[in-house]
Write a protein that holds these residues in place. Sequence first.
Motif, PDB file in Angstrom:
ATOM      1  N   GLN A   1       5.236  -4.182  -9.947  1.00 37.44           N
ATOM      2  CA  GLN A   1       4.164  -4.787  -9.169  1.00 37.44           C
ATOM      3  C   GLN A   1       4.620  -5.089  -7.742  1.00 37.44           C
ATOM      4  OE1 GLN A   1       0.954  -5.501  -9.874  1.00 37.44           O
ATOM      5  NE2 GLN A   1       0.989  -4.662 -11.944  1.00 37.44           N
ATOM      6  N   SER A   2       3.720  -4.906  -6.802  1.00 35.67           N
ATOM      7  CA  SER A   2       4.061  -5.093  -5.403  1.00 35.67           C
ATOM      8  C   SER A   2       4.437  -6.537  -5.076  1.00 35.67           C
ATOM      9  CB  SER A   2       2.899  -4.664  -4.504  1.00 35.67           C
ATOM     10  OG  SER A   2       1.771  -5.491  -4.716  1.00 35.67           O
ATOM     11  N   HIS A   3       4.043  -7.481  -5.936  1.00 37.62           N
ATOM     12  CA  HIS A   3       4.410  -8.877  -5.663  1.00 37.62           C
ATOM     13  C   HIS A   3       5.817  -9.211  -6.170  1.00 37.62           C
ATOM     14  CE1 HIS A   3       2.207  -9.222  -9.643  1.00 37.62           C
ATOM     15  NE2 HIS A   3       3.388  -9.710  -9.935  1.00 37.62           N
ATOM     16  N   ASP A   4       6.528  -8.222  -6.723  1.00 38.54           N
ATOM     17  CA  ASP A   4       7.914  -8.438  -7.123  1.00 38.54           C
ATOM     18  C   ASP A   4       8.736  -8.904  -5.915  1.00 38.54           C
ATOM     19  OD1 ASP A   4      10.186  -7.640  -9.247  1.00 38.54           O
ATOM     20  OD2 ASP A   4      10.813  -6.997  -7.244  1.00 38.54           O
ATOM     21  N   ALA A   5       9.666  -9.804  -6.166  1.00 36.02           N
ATOM     22  CA  ALA A   5      10.428 -10.408  -5.069  1.00 36.02           C
ATOM     23  C   ALA A   5      11.208  -9.363  -4.263  1.00 36.02           C
ATOM     24  CB  ALA A   5      11.395 -11.459  -5.627  1.00 36.02           C
ATOM     25  N   THR A   6      11.744  -8.343  -4.924  1.00 34.36           N
ATOM     26  CA  THR A   6      12.512  -7.320  -4.203  1.00 34.36           C
ATOM     27  C   THR A   6      11.625  -6.566  -3.232  1.00 34.36           C
ATOM     28  OG1 THR A   6      14.013  -7.054  -6.079  1.00 34.36           O
ATOM     29  CG2 THR A   6      13.945  -5.270  -4.460  1.00 34.36           C
ATOM     30  N   LEU A   7      10.435  -6.207  -3.673  1.00 32.41           N
ATOM     31  CA  LEU A   7       9.520  -5.471  -2.806  1.00 32.41           C
ATOM     32  C   LEU A   7       8.984  -6.365  -1.691  1.00 32.41           C
ATOM     33  CD1 LEU A   7       7.644  -3.353  -5.497  1.00 32.41           C
ATOM     34  CD2 LEU A   7       9.393  -2.584  -3.884  1.00 32.41           C
ATOM     35  N   ARG A   8       8.722  -7.618  -1.995  1.00 34.43           N
ATOM     36  CA  ARG A   8       8.277  -8.534  -0.950  1.00 34.43           C
ATOM     37  C   ARG A   8       9.340  -8.668   0.138  1.00 34.43           C
ATOM     38  NH1 ARG A   8       7.240 -12.321  -5.030  1.00 34.43           N
ATOM     39  NH2 ARG A   8       8.605 -13.785  -3.950  1.00 34.43           N
ATOM     40  N   ALA A   9      10.614  -8.688  -0.271  1.00 36.06           N
ATOM     41  CA  ALA A   9      11.691  -8.840   0.707  1.00 36.06           C
ATOM     42  C   ALA A   9      11.862  -7.585   1.557  1.00 36.06           C
ATOM     43  CB  ALA A   9      12.997  -9.161  -0.018  1.00 36.06           C
ATOM     44  N   LEU A  10      11.594  -6.410   0.987  1.00 34.37           N
ATOM     45  CA  LEU A  10      11.763  -5.161   1.729  1.00 34.37           C
ATOM     46  C   LEU A  10      10.640  -4.902   2.723  1.00 34.37           C
ATOM     47  CD1 LEU A  10      12.954  -2.725  -1.085  1.00 34.37           C
ATOM     48  CD2 LEU A  10      14.220  -3.246   1.014  1.00 34.37           C
ATOM     49  N   MET A  11       9.427  -5.278   2.371  1.00 35.64           N
ATOM     50  CA  MET A  11       8.258  -4.898   3.155  1.00 35.64           C
ATOM     51  C   MET A  11       7.835  -6.012   4.112  1.00 35.64           C
ATOM     52  SD  MET A  11       8.046  -1.918   1.860  1.00 35.64           S
ATOM     53  CE  MET A  11       6.640  -1.358   2.832  1.00 35.64           C
ATOM     54  N   ARG A  12       7.411  -5.633   5.299  1.00 31.45           N
ATOM     55  CA  ARG A  12       6.938  -6.585   6.299  1.00 31.45           C
ATOM     56  C   ARG A  12       5.643  -7.260   5.838  1.00 31.45           C
ATOM     57  NH1 ARG A  12       9.153  -6.500  11.319  1.00 31.45           N
ATOM     58  NH2 ARG A  12      10.736  -4.898  11.724  1.00 31.45           N
ATOM     59  N   PRO A  13       5.336  -8.435   6.398  1.00 28.71           N
ATOM     60  CA  PRO A  13       4.128  -9.156   5.985  1.00 28.71           C
ATOM     61  C   PRO A  13       2.852  -8.350   6.148  1.00 28.71           C
ATOM     62  CG  PRO A  13       5.560 -10.599   7.244  1.00 28.71           C
ATOM     63  CD  PRO A  13       6.161  -9.227   7.345  1.00 28.71           C
ATOM     64  N   GLU A  14       2.822  -7.436   7.128  1.00 29.03           N
ATOM     65  CA  GLU A  14       1.596  -6.662   7.367  1.00 29.03           C
ATOM     66  C   GLU A  14       1.537  -5.375   6.550  1.00 29.03           C
ATOM     67  OE1 GLU A  14       4.639  -5.229  10.439  1.00 29.03           O
ATOM     68  OE2 GLU A  14       4.086  -7.118   9.441  1.00 29.03           O
ATOM     69  N   ALA A  15       2.432  -5.195   5.591  1.00 31.79           N
ATOM     70  CA  ALA A  15       2.512  -3.954   4.813  1.00 31.79           C
ATOM     71  C   ALA A  15       1.210  -3.663   4.075  1.00 31.79           C
ATOM     72  CB  ALA A  15       3.663  -4.037   3.813  1.00 31.79           C
ATOM     73  N   LEU A  16       0.964  -2.361   3.895  1.00 37.95           N
ATOM     74  CA  LEU A  16      -0.184  -1.887   3.136  1.00 37.95           C
ATOM     75  C   LEU A  16       0.267  -1.327   1.796  1.00 37.95           C
ATOM     76  CD1 LEU A  16      -2.150   0.148   5.864  1.00 37.95           C
ATOM     77  CD2 LEU A  16      -2.622  -2.191   5.068  1.00 37.95           C
ATOM     78  N   ALA A  17      -0.628  -1.397   0.836  1.00 42.15           N
ATOM     79  CA  ALA A  17      -0.489  -0.658  -0.414  1.00 42.15           C
ATOM     80  C   ALA A  17      -1.539   0.445  -0.385  1.00 42.15           C
ATOM     81  CB  ALA A  17      -0.694  -1.571  -1.619  1.00 42.15           C
ATOM     82  N   LEU A  18      -1.108   1.677  -0.604  1.00 38.28           N
ATOM     83  CA  LEU A  18      -2.023   2.819  -0.650  1.00 38.28           C
ATOM     84  C   LEU A  18      -2.151   3.228  -2.101  1.00 38.28           C
ATOM     85  CD1 LEU A  18      -0.479   4.863   2.323  1.00 38.28           C
ATOM     86  CD2 LEU A  18      -2.226   3.070   2.421  1.00 38.28           C
ATOM     87  N   LEU A  19      -3.265   2.878  -2.709  1.00 44.11           N
ATOM     88  CA  LEU A  19      -3.449   3.095  -4.134  1.00 44.11           C
ATOM     89  C   LEU A  19      -3.775   4.557  -4.415  1.00 44.11           C
ATOM     90  CD1 LEU A  19      -3.850  -0.009  -3.687  1.00 44.11           C
ATOM     91  CD2 LEU A  19      -5.327   0.034  -5.689  1.00 44.11           C
ATOM     92  N   THR A  20      -3.063   5.142  -5.350  1.00 37.67           N
ATOM     93  CA  THR A  20      -3.271   6.544  -5.694  1.00 37.67           C
ATOM     94  C   THR A  20      -4.450   6.688  -6.646  1.00 37.67           C
ATOM     95  OG1 THR A  20      -1.721   6.412  -7.544  1.00 37.67           O
ATOM     96  CG2 THR A  20      -0.828   7.053  -5.405  1.00 37.67           C
ATOM     97  N   GLY A  21      -4.872   7.929  -6.855  1.00 34.84           N
ATOM     98  CA  GLY A  21      -5.984   8.206  -7.753  1.00 34.84           C
ATOM     99  C   GLY A  21      -6.983   9.137  -7.109  1.00 34.84           C
ATOM    100  N   PRO A  22      -8.177   9.240  -7.675  1.00 36.18           N
ATOM    101  CA  PRO A  22      -9.192  10.165  -7.157  1.00 36.18           C
ATOM    102  C   PRO A  22      -9.537   9.938  -5.692  1.00 36.18           C
ATOM    103  CG  PRO A  22      -9.821   9.332  -9.314  1.00 36.18           C
ATOM    104  CD  PRO A  22      -8.624   8.543  -8.889  1.00 36.18           C
ATOM    105  N   GLU A  23      -9.382   8.696  -5.218  1.00 35.43           N
ATOM    106  CA  GLU A  23      -9.584   8.380  -3.804  1.00 35.43           C
ATOM    107  C   GLU A  23      -8.523   7.385  -3.376  1.00 35.43           C
ATOM    108  OE1 GLU A  23     -12.973   6.537  -0.769  1.00 35.43           O
ATOM    109  OE2 GLU A  23     -13.466   6.954  -2.856  1.00 35.43           O
ATOM    110  N   VAL A  24      -7.697   7.768  -2.402  1.00 35.45           N
ATOM    111  CA  VAL A  24      -6.636   6.845  -1.947  1.00 35.45           C
ATOM    112  C   VAL A  24      -7.276   5.672  -1.242  1.00 35.45           C
ATOM    113  CG1 VAL A  24      -4.600   6.599  -0.494  1.00 35.45           C
ATOM    114  CG2 VAL A  24      -4.980   8.727  -1.740  1.00 35.45           C
ATOM    115  N   ARG A  25      -6.882   4.480  -1.635  1.00 25.66           N
ATOM    116  CA  ARG A  25      -7.463   3.252  -1.094  1.00 25.66           C
ATOM    117  C   ARG A  25      -6.362   2.421  -0.463  1.00 25.66           C
ATOM    118  NH1 ARG A  25     -10.409  -1.313  -4.897  1.00 25.66           N
ATOM    119  NH2 ARG A  25     -10.716  -2.911  -3.287  1.00 25.66           N
TER     120      ARG A  25
END
Length: 224
Positions: A194-218
């Motif tokens: 999950q993107s809220h994992d502490a390791t990922l939170r520490a790596l990514m800047r506060p303004e980071a985006l999540a690009l959700l995969t699937g039939p339409e990238v969101r």
Amino acid sequence: MDQSVNGHSFTLAGVSLVALGTGALWWPEQGVLCVADLHLGKSERIARHGSGPLPAYDTRDTLTRLAADLTLHQARTVICLGHSFDDLAAARALPETERAWIAKLQAGRRWVWVEGRHDVGPADLGGTSLAELPVAPLSFRPIARPGASGEVSGHYHPSARVESGARMMTRPAFLLDRDRVILPAYGIYTAGQQSHDATLRALMRPEALALLTGPEVRAIPMPR
């Protein structure tokens, strides 16, 4: 970008890239298709350790998706970012039909296996094995390094939860900020972190985006 292509265009270190709905990253100018964490042979490894059965077609399904991406984009270079095989024994146990399929996908292309924690490079499967691959101004490596810039990596299998109607839905996701993009796992049956994992939170800047995969990238603000 071709409007028939399902993807989200963005810029990293001045380079125009496309996050595809399949979980692959496309670099049109260089003809590079990058995928992370194929985990080929996962069902074989699970069966070997007696951890419960998985359908035995995970490698086939992953290669089918990869073949479709390569055909659609006519990629000249393929970069596989770490954990291409579930472990070394799974690489050795790959059936001949699937070895032949990989060889067919490699034909006429540059193919780079960037080595992950579990795989030191399948020397008998063609292509080139490297610890990481610099293609200026980008660097392709299996796992993100704090403080890096222009970095493309995998390893974490990021995913994000979003509301879909009256329920919550989890989807594999690219994580993107001005320094790096972390790719979702491309392989079938790979659990997400999950993107809220502490390791990922520490790596990514506060303004980071999540690009959700699937039939339409969101694209959404990275859930924290």
